[in-house]
Structures are given as structure tokens and as C-alpha cells.
Design a protein around this motif. Sequence first.
Motif, mmCIF file in Angstrom:
data_model
loop_
_atom_site.group_PDB
_atom_site.id
_atom_site.type_symbol
_atom_site.label_atom_id
_atom_site.label_comp_id
_atom_site.label_asym_id
_atom_site.label_seq_id
_atom_site.Cartn_x
_atom_site.Cartn_y
_atom_site.Cartn_z
ATOM 1 N N THR A 122 -11.583 -2.860 -5.823
ATOM 2 C CA THR A 122 -12.915 -2.878 -5.196
ATOM 3 C C THR A 122 -14.047 -2.627 -6.241
ATOM 4 O O THR A 122 -15.325 -2.947 -5.951
ATOM 5 N N LYS A 180 -16.691 3.381 2.041
ATOM 6 C CA LYS A 180 -17.885 2.767 2.509
ATOM 7 C C LYS A 180 -18.325 3.511 4.094
ATOM 8 O O LYS A 180 -19.384 3.403 4.384
ATOM 9 N N GLU A 220 -20.202 -5.867 1.662
ATOM 10 C CA GLU A 220 -20.137 -4.982 3.122
ATOM 11 C C GLU A 220 -20.902 -3.662 2.919
ATOM 12 O O GLU A 220 -21.481 -3.355 3.759
ATOM 13 N N TYR A 252 0.764 -1.355 -0.047
ATOM 14 C CA TYR A 252 0.011 -0.128 0.032
ATOM 15 C C TYR A 252 0.971 1.362 0.135
ATOM 16 O O TYR A 252 0.581 2.105 1.036
ATOM 17 N N ALA A 260 -0.274 5.690 11.001
ATOM 18 C CA ALA A 260 0.066 4.528 11.972
ATOM 19 C C ALA A 260 -0.070 3.310 11.397
ATOM 20 O O ALA A 260 -0.884 2.773 10.739
ATOM 21 N N THR A 277 -0.512 -2.739 13.390
ATOM 22 C CA THR A 277 0.018 -3.838 13.870
ATOM 23 C C THR A 277 1.120 -3.850 15.206
ATOM 24 O O THR A 277 1.378 -4.603 15.790
ATOM 25 N N LEU A 330 -12.816 -2.638 8.563
ATOM 26 C CA LEU A 330 -13.702 -2.935 7.412
ATOM 27 C C LEU A 330 -12.728 -3.606 6.561
ATOM 28 O O LEU A 330 -11.578 -3.673 6.639
ATOM 29 N N GLY A 331 -13.543 -4.075 5.405
ATOM 30 C CA GLY A 331 -12.749 -4.384 4.279
ATOM 31 C C GLY A 331 -12.384 -6.020 4.389
ATOM 32 O O GLY A 331 -11.562 -6.350 3.374
HETATM 33 C C1 LIG Z 1 -7.848 -4.116 2.249
HETATM 34 S S1 LIG Z 1 -7.526 -2.563 2.299
HETATM 35 C C2 LIG Z 1 -9.033 -2.063 3.021
HETATM 36 C C3 LIG Z 1 -9.499 -0.499 2.902
HETATM 37 C C4 LIG Z 1 -10.927 0.024 3.401
HETATM 38 N N1 LIG Z 1 -10.997 -0.007 4.736
HETATM 39 C C5 LIG Z 1 -11.972 -0.950 2.605
HETATM 40 O O1 LIG Z 1 -12.795 -1.651 3.300
HETATM 41 O O2 LIG Z 1 -12.008 -0.786 1.400
HETATM 42 C C6 LIG Z 1 -6.492 -2.559 3.854
HETATM 43 C C7 LIG Z 1 -6.244 -0.920 4.095
HETATM 44 O O3 LIG Z 1 -5.356 -1.061 5.341
HETATM 45 C C8 LIG Z 1 -4.144 -0.408 5.303
HETATM 46 N N2 LIG Z 1 -3.111 -1.161 5.831
HETATM 47 C C9 LIG Z 1 -2.557 -2.281 5.758
HETATM 48 N N3 LIG Z 1 -1.742 -2.544 6.586
HETATM 49 C C10 LIG Z 1 -1.932 -1.705 7.578
HETATM 50 C C11 LIG Z 1 -1.109 -1.454 8.810
HETATM 51 N N4 LIG Z 1 -0.205 -2.482 9.065
HETATM 52 N N5 LIG Z 1 -1.432 -0.370 9.648
HETATM 53 C C12 LIG Z 1 -2.373 0.510 9.108
HETATM 54 N N6 LIG Z 1 -2.942 0.484 7.873
HETATM 55 C C13 LIG Z 1 -2.676 -0.656 7.198
HETATM 56 C C14 LIG Z 1 -3.958 -0.295 3.818
HETATM 57 O O4 LIG Z 1 -3.261 0.998 3.396
HETATM 58 C C15 LIG Z 1 -5.553 -0.090 3.179
HETATM 59 O O5 LIG Z 1 -6.077 1.138 3.220
#
Ligand SMILES: C[S@@+](CC[C@H](N)C(=O)[O-])C[C@H]1O[C@@H](n2cnc3c(N)ncnc32)[C@H](O)[C@@H]1O
Length: 317
Positions: free
Chosen positions: A42, A83, A53, A30, A134, A137, A155-156
Motif C-alpha cells: 500500500t 484508512k 481511496e 494473507y 471469519a 465468502t 474497502l481496498g
Molecule cells: C486487498 S486487502 C485490503 C485491506 C484493507 N481493507 C485495505 O483497504 O487496505 C484484503 C483484505 O481482506 C482480507 N481477506 C482476504 N480474503 C478474505 C476472506 N475470504 N475473508 C475475510 N477476509 C479476507 C485479507 O486478509 C486483507 O486484510
Amino acid sequence: MTVDVVAPLAADALAGLWLDPPVLPTKWLYDERGSRLFDEITRVPEYYPTRRETAILRAHADDIVATSNATTMVELGSGTSTKTRLLLDALAARAAAGVDVTYVPVDVSAEMLAESSTILARDYPGIAIEPTEADFTESELLLPGSPGNRLVVFLGGTIGNFDDDARRAFFDGLAASLAVGDHFLLGADLIKDTGRLVAAYNDKAGVTADFNRNMIEVLRTGLAATGLYADDFDHIARWNPARHRIEMWLRARRDVRAYFAVLQREWVLPAGAEILTEISTKFDPATLDAELADAGLAHVTSWTDPHGDFLLTLSRR
Ligand SMILES: C[S@@+](CC[C@H](N)C(=O)[O-])C[C@H]1O[C@@H](n2cnc3c(N)ncnc32)[C@H](O)[C@@H]1O
């Protein structure tokens, strides 16, 4: 890529690329380009989770916000927050009634976070928007807002990116940082027909393949690599039945011999070898709710879409 991501990328590359098989944390998919490609995913026909969702949120967002009685909504991995607007509409109604409300989108993708927050601030003038760059994890989550009135949303199906141990640690850490009465809304993709699952991660237009191969570009630019090219890798999406998860791999089309100037190390990957870039675990609702309960997050309500493809589950600390 900003300077502050070079050190963590270097650490993750050193920890993962010399393993057998090599593995890199999913968050490196990302960067700015990867975030735009995910947004495109998406909308591809095969990628059902976002539509499912959204349907659940459209039907229940008011309920969710009312049940949580939230004044602060924190969203982990917020991306474009598209969303989330369904929840923000419900929060805006609270703001219009005179309640101070705050939305805190949390993401590693700095450009996407800044861009979406600017648009949200314009569209939701009654809600204080507080973007936070941030890694969700890492260490303890420090949640803003008044205890008892917070709603954390995730979400997602992003929870699927954690393996079993990491997911347990994440739920435990989240529960520890929530106060009694705070709510947690989790979106999770459900186990279903393997053909549909694999297609969702291998769309015909090749957007997911570009998204996956972008990890090579992130490595190349972030670690000043030579001899490393995205076109030398095939995108692989396969179902792992034992661990009920989709796995995304990058398979070398030829012998790869790269040099990372930032690491001052050479990396060799023989033709046919693979790097694990993402897991996407699929769930059954009862098991997931039991895991949440084990962490101290008690089940309140859950919903699936009319097709039974996706789950939203609301729990309370
Ligand atoms: C699968 S996408 C989902 C995006 C949105 N919430 C949706 O439902 O469409 C994962 C999101 O989490 C963010 N992301 C991935 N790993 C992350 C981390 N370790 N800490 C913070 N954000 C993270 C990505 O940048 C991305 O925006």
C-alpha cells in the motif's frame, strides 16, 4: 499457521491444484507475513489505490457516517484498518455525543486482526471494538448491531478479487443479511491505462512479487510439503482485457515435483506452467452501481478521487 486453517487449506489445495490451470483462493495470500507484505504494497509508489481511496475518505468520511446514522460499523477484510480511522474518527465524534458505537473488523488474517484491534481499542476508547476472525465468502454473514443503523464497509478494491458469479452471490448474500435502512460502503478500483494497472501489481521493489510467492510458503508450511520452494516461481501480473481484470500468476521456473504430506499426494507442475493466485477486476461506476441495485442495494451517493482512479459508492438496503 493455526491448526484450524490446515483443513480448509487442504480442501482448497485438493480442489484447485490439480485443475488446468491450477488455482488457489486469494485469501491464502494473507497469512501473517502476507498481510505485512500487503501493508508494504500500500506504500509502494506504483500502488495508487490506497492513496486514492484515502483521499476520498478524507473528504467524505463525516458525510458517510452522518448519512448512514450508524451505531455499528462492520468492515469486511479490514487488514490494518488504517484508512478506516477516517471513518472511526467520525464514529468517535458520535460516541463523544453519548451514542453507543461499535466497530466490528472482520478478517481471515488472525494475527493482523488481533494486532490492529488492540491498537484501535487503545486509540478509540469510546468505541467498542469487536474483532471477528471469519471468511467473508462463506455462508450467510451474520451482522451484529441494530438494523437500520448499520454501516458495512468493504474497502481496498477487495471486491475485485471476486469473479462475476462470486461477486453477484456476495452482493445477494450481503443484501439478504442487511435490514432495510442499513448502508453499504464499497471501494472499487476503476478501469484505466493498462500500463499503470500492470505496474501497480508489479512494483519495481518486488514487494508484490514477494507477496505472491508467499502463497508457496503458505502451501509448503501448511501442508508439510517437500520439493516446493518459493524461489522456483516467477511472479506474473497481466491484464486480461476480455474480463477487465489484472491476474496474478505464479509461473514455475523449472519442473516442480512436490509431495504434500498432509494430503499424502504428489503434485507435478512442468516448467512454464502457471498457478492463478489472484484476480483484481476493475470497474466502471455505472455497471457496479447497477449490480448493487440488482441485489437490492440502492445507490445513495458515490465519489471518485480528483484523478478519477478509484470509486467509493454508498448504497442502502
Ligand atoms: C486487498 S486487502 C485490503 C485491506 C484493507 N481493507 C485495505 O483497504 O487496505 C484484503 C483484505 O481482506 C482480507 N481477506 C482476504 N480474503 C478474505 C476472506 N475470504 N475473508 C475475510 N477476509 C479476507 C485479507 O486478509 C486483507 O486484510
